[in-house]
Write a protein that holds these residues in place. Sequence first.
Motif, PDB file in Angstrom:
ATOM      1  N   ASP A 127       0.823  -1.197   0.000  1.00  8.85           N
ATOM      2  CA  ASP A 127       0.000   0.000   0.000  1.00  8.85           C
ATOM      3  C   ASP A 127       0.869   1.265   0.000  1.00  8.85           C
ATOM      4  OD1 ASP A 127      -1.891   2.027   1.832  1.00  8.85           O
ATOM      5  OD2 ASP A 127      -2.958   0.780   0.370  1.00  8.85           O
ATOM      6  N   LEU A 128       1.873   1.254   0.854  1.00 17.71           N
ATOM      7  CA  LEU A 128       2.774   2.404   0.977  1.00 17.71           C
ATOM      8  C   LEU A 128       3.506   2.674  -0.333  1.00 17.71           C
ATOM      9  CD1 LEU A 128       3.981   4.219   3.349  1.00 17.71           C
ATOM     10  CD2 LEU A 128       5.882   2.624   3.320  1.00 17.71           C
ATOM     11  N   MET A 129       3.963   1.606  -0.987  1.00 15.81           N
ATOM     12  CA  MET A 129       4.747   1.754  -2.208  1.00 15.81           C
ATOM     13  C   MET A 129       3.878   2.066  -3.421  1.00 15.81           C
ATOM     14  SD  MET A 129       7.858   1.328  -1.230  1.00 15.81           S
ATOM     15  CE  MET A 129       8.944   0.838  -2.557  1.00 15.81           C
ATOM     16  N   GLY A 130       2.565   1.829  -3.287  1.00 15.01           N
ATOM     17  CA  GLY A 130       1.689   1.995  -4.444  1.00 15.01           C
ATOM     18  C   GLY A 130       1.725   0.775  -5.343  1.00 15.01           C
TER      19      GLY A 130
ATOM     20  N   ASP B 276      -2.908  -7.554  -4.926  1.00 18.22           N
ATOM     21  CA  ASP B 276      -2.954  -8.955  -5.375  1.00 18.22           C
ATOM     22  C   ASP B 276      -1.552  -9.572  -5.453  1.00 18.22           C
ATOM     23  OD1 ASP B 276      -1.911  -7.933  -7.715  1.00 18.22           O
ATOM     24  OD2 ASP B 276      -3.777  -8.118  -8.864  1.00 18.22           O
ATOM     25  N   MET B 277      -0.528  -8.762  -5.194  1.00 18.01           N
ATOM     26  CA  MET B 277       0.836  -9.304  -5.116  1.00 18.01           C
ATOM     27  C   MET B 277       1.166  -9.820  -3.713  1.00 18.01           C
ATOM     28  SD  MET B 277       2.431  -9.371  -7.956  1.00 18.01           S
ATOM     29  CE  MET B 277       4.151  -9.589  -7.441  1.00 18.01           C
ATOM     30  N   ARG B 278       0.202  -9.709  -2.778  1.00 18.03           N
ATOM     31  CA  ARG B 278       0.530 -10.000  -1.381  1.00 18.03           C
ATOM     32  C   ARG B 278       1.128 -11.387  -1.176  1.00 18.03           C
ATOM     33  NH1 ARG B 278      -4.055 -10.699   3.002  1.00 18.03           N
ATOM     34  NH2 ARG B 278      -3.623 -12.897   2.703  1.00 18.03           N
ATOM     35  N   ASP B 279       0.440 -12.408  -1.664  1.00 15.50           N
ATOM     36  CA  ASP B 279       0.918 -13.765  -1.391  1.00 15.50           C
ATOM     37  C   ASP B 279       2.268 -14.035  -2.052  1.00 15.50           C
ATOM     38  OD1 ASP B 279      -1.284 -14.080   0.140  1.00 15.50           O
ATOM     39  OD2 ASP B 279      -2.431 -15.232  -1.340  1.00 15.50           O
ATOM     40  N   THR B 280       2.458 -13.460  -3.245  1.00 15.51           N
ATOM     41  CA  THR B 280       3.751 -13.613  -3.924  1.00 15.51           C
ATOM     42  C   THR B 280       4.859 -12.952  -3.114  1.00 15.51           C
ATOM     43  OG1 THR B 280       2.541 -13.479  -5.996  1.00 15.51           O
ATOM     44  CG2 THR B 280       4.926 -13.259  -6.133  1.00 15.51           C
TER      45      THR B 280
ATOM     46  N   PRO C  84       3.176   7.942 -12.618  1.00 20.65           N
ATOM     47  CA  PRO C  84       3.465   8.304 -11.208  1.00 20.65           C
ATOM     48  C   PRO C  84       2.207   8.436 -10.359  1.00 20.65           C
ATOM     49  CG  PRO C  84       3.929  10.152 -12.708  1.00 20.65           C
ATOM     50  CD  PRO C  84       3.510   9.000 -13.574  1.00 20.65           C
ATOM     51  N   ASP C  85       2.353   8.152  -9.066  1.00 20.43           N
ATOM     52  CA  ASP C  85       1.245   8.352  -8.127  1.00 20.43           C
ATOM     53  C   ASP C  85       1.815   9.026  -6.878  1.00 20.43           C
ATOM     54  OD1 ASP C  85       2.627   6.391  -6.758  1.00 20.43           O
ATOM     55  OD2 ASP C  85       1.326   4.762  -7.436  1.00 20.43           O
ATOM     56  N   ASP C  86       1.081   8.988  -5.763  1.00 22.50           N
ATOM     57  CA  ASP C  86       1.615   9.656  -4.571  1.00 22.50           C
ATOM     58  C   ASP C  86       2.235   8.652  -3.588  1.00 22.50           C
ATOM     59  OD1 ASP C  86      -0.660   8.448  -3.739  1.00 22.50           O
ATOM     60  OD2 ASP C  86      -1.588  10.236  -2.860  1.00 22.50           O
ATOM     61  N   GLY C  87       2.549   7.442  -4.082  1.00 23.11           N
ATOM     62  CA  GLY C  87       3.155   6.428  -3.214  1.00 23.11           C
ATOM     63  C   GLY C  87       4.655   6.640  -3.040  1.00 23.11           C
ATOM     64  N   ALA C  88       5.237   5.805  -2.179  1.00 25.23           N
ATOM     65  CA  ALA C  88       6.655   5.966  -1.831  1.00 25.23           C
ATOM     66  C   ALA C  88       7.558   5.743  -3.040  1.00 25.23           C
ATOM     67  CB  ALA C  88       7.032   4.998  -0.717  1.00 25.23           C
TER      68      ALA C  88
ATOM     69  N   PHE D 203      17.267   2.161  -2.934  1.00 21.23           N
ATOM     70  CA  PHE D 203      16.321   2.716  -1.966  1.00 21.23           C
ATOM     71  C   PHE D 203      15.087   1.799  -1.879  1.00 21.23           C
ATOM     72  CE2 PHE D 203      15.412   7.304  -0.388  1.00 21.23           C
ATOM     73  CZ  PHE D 203      14.615   6.853   0.634  1.00 21.23           C
ATOM     74  N   THR D 204      14.589   1.396  -3.050  1.00 19.41           N
ATOM     75  CA  THR D 204      13.378   0.584  -3.107  1.00 19.41           C
ATOM     76  C   THR D 204      13.621  -0.806  -2.514  1.00 19.41           C
ATOM     77  OG1 THR D 204      12.873   1.775  -5.142  1.00 19.41           O
ATOM     78  CG2 THR D 204      11.573  -0.183  -4.682  1.00 19.41           C
TER      79      THR D 204
END
Lengths: 108, 399
Positions: free
Chosen positions: B158-161, B165-169, B208-212, B234-235
């Motif tokens: 969520d923070l990274m944007g 659906d990538m959670r389990d991976t 681009p969005d407003d994520g990290a 950094f990422t």
Amino acid sequence: MPHITYVAHDGASQTLDITAGENVMHGALYNGVEGIVGECGGALACATCHCYIDAAWVDKVGGPASDAERDMLGSAGAEVKPESRLACQIVVSDALDGLVVHMPDRQF
Amino acid sequence: MASRPVPDHVPPELIHNIGLIESPEFLAAPHDFMAALHDRCPPIFWSTGTQSAGWNLIKHEDAFFMLRSAEYFTNKGGTPFPRDPANPFRLLPVEADPPEHRQFRNVLDPMLSPQGILRLEHTIRKLANDLIDEVEAKGECQFDEAFGRPLPVSIFLDLMGLPQDMRDTFVEWAVDLLHATDPAVAGRAYWAICGYLEGAIEDKRKRPDDGAMSRIINGQIDGEPMSAQDVFGFTVFLFIAGLDTVFATLNNMWLWLAQNPAKRREIIARPDDIMAINEELLRRFAVTFSGRTLLKDIEMRGVRMKAGDKVMSILPACNFDPEVFPNPLSVDFDRKRKPILSFAGGVHSCMGAHLARLEIRIGLQEWLRRIPDFELKPGFTAEFRPGGVVGPEHLPLVW
């Protein structure tokens, strides 16, 4: 934007425009003001943004905002005085436009 | 792995092979083990362990000195993390020294400040409740799999944007990278993560969005855009730094909560004191260490150390320094507040500390609201895993 004056221990001062809602510690850090460290980032967990409120502003700013701030001030590196505060706990507002804070000789 | 030879300037009486991180005594009860170092060892000693060879610091004051004295102690190249020789990126901001370091921190600090993370509070509370929904009626769960692992991973995405659906991976990658005993498995996970993040960075450059991740891409250092290598470093660092530490902390705390019903009731009965409660639990269950390399010779407490020596603060032991925290192993929510070292200190003080505090606070509030009484699955004995992040590998709970 409210302006805040940071006075270093050697007397040099810088006056900066700080967005209302930000705190006095961030105002220093984001503008490269030396003398405020703020290493915990404002979690009331380090006492490295210790400052002295200028005598003209003590009544308006008030004392520690919480018992946690009072406790944490006990861990400050420099002398703790009645006008001591943690800068991260002072939120900048229009009412504090013109605030003057003095930095101690050291933060740890 | 063989130990490094002990340099000649280390006096024999200061050499202690304490078995940190890997000995059976450590793995049986790591926090008790680290508290007991204050009785077993001098305040500064040379450890010959394979993972911790070098000077070890256990005093609260000494650790803060190390962390706050960048002129003596450098972070450069200090992170034991594999890198592709063709892409020798730095993990950022942790491997940068002042003054450059502050510029990297300024890229994300506003987003991760106490005010900045407030926008995540609602999301985190919902994620925590969604996870509890899945197990509440079952009366049991593997806490680590059901809550400890997925909560911080979801929040990271969520923070990274990045898409949920990538959670389990991501959970799978994190487990393989940080917990696999087979280096080939860890290596495959590492390359999979790097490949995915490279693609995601490209995608964020276009959209681009407003994520990290977008903030990092748009970050400026000395008025210039950050290099592609620094964006990548950094990422990757955020991925490594944020996931395992919160996971281990949650597991440690819930292992203790399961065995301490009176303290659980006390937490529930004192909702207004949740900040102080959280801080005391963070002190008691710190999970990591902080290493540096000496840039010049120094003497501390009469011990002479030389430029090039490795120095590591055993942060959990520093949180058990009886001079600062009397009766250190007891959990006392009314302790006088002092700086804790769970998030290290100095300029490299954990940039995700507020987020971690918020995740743990919400975890405590929501779990204890919905499942106030629980215990360890009968017959279960916690096994801690060897490594630089201290926590039980598995945690089966029943209620």
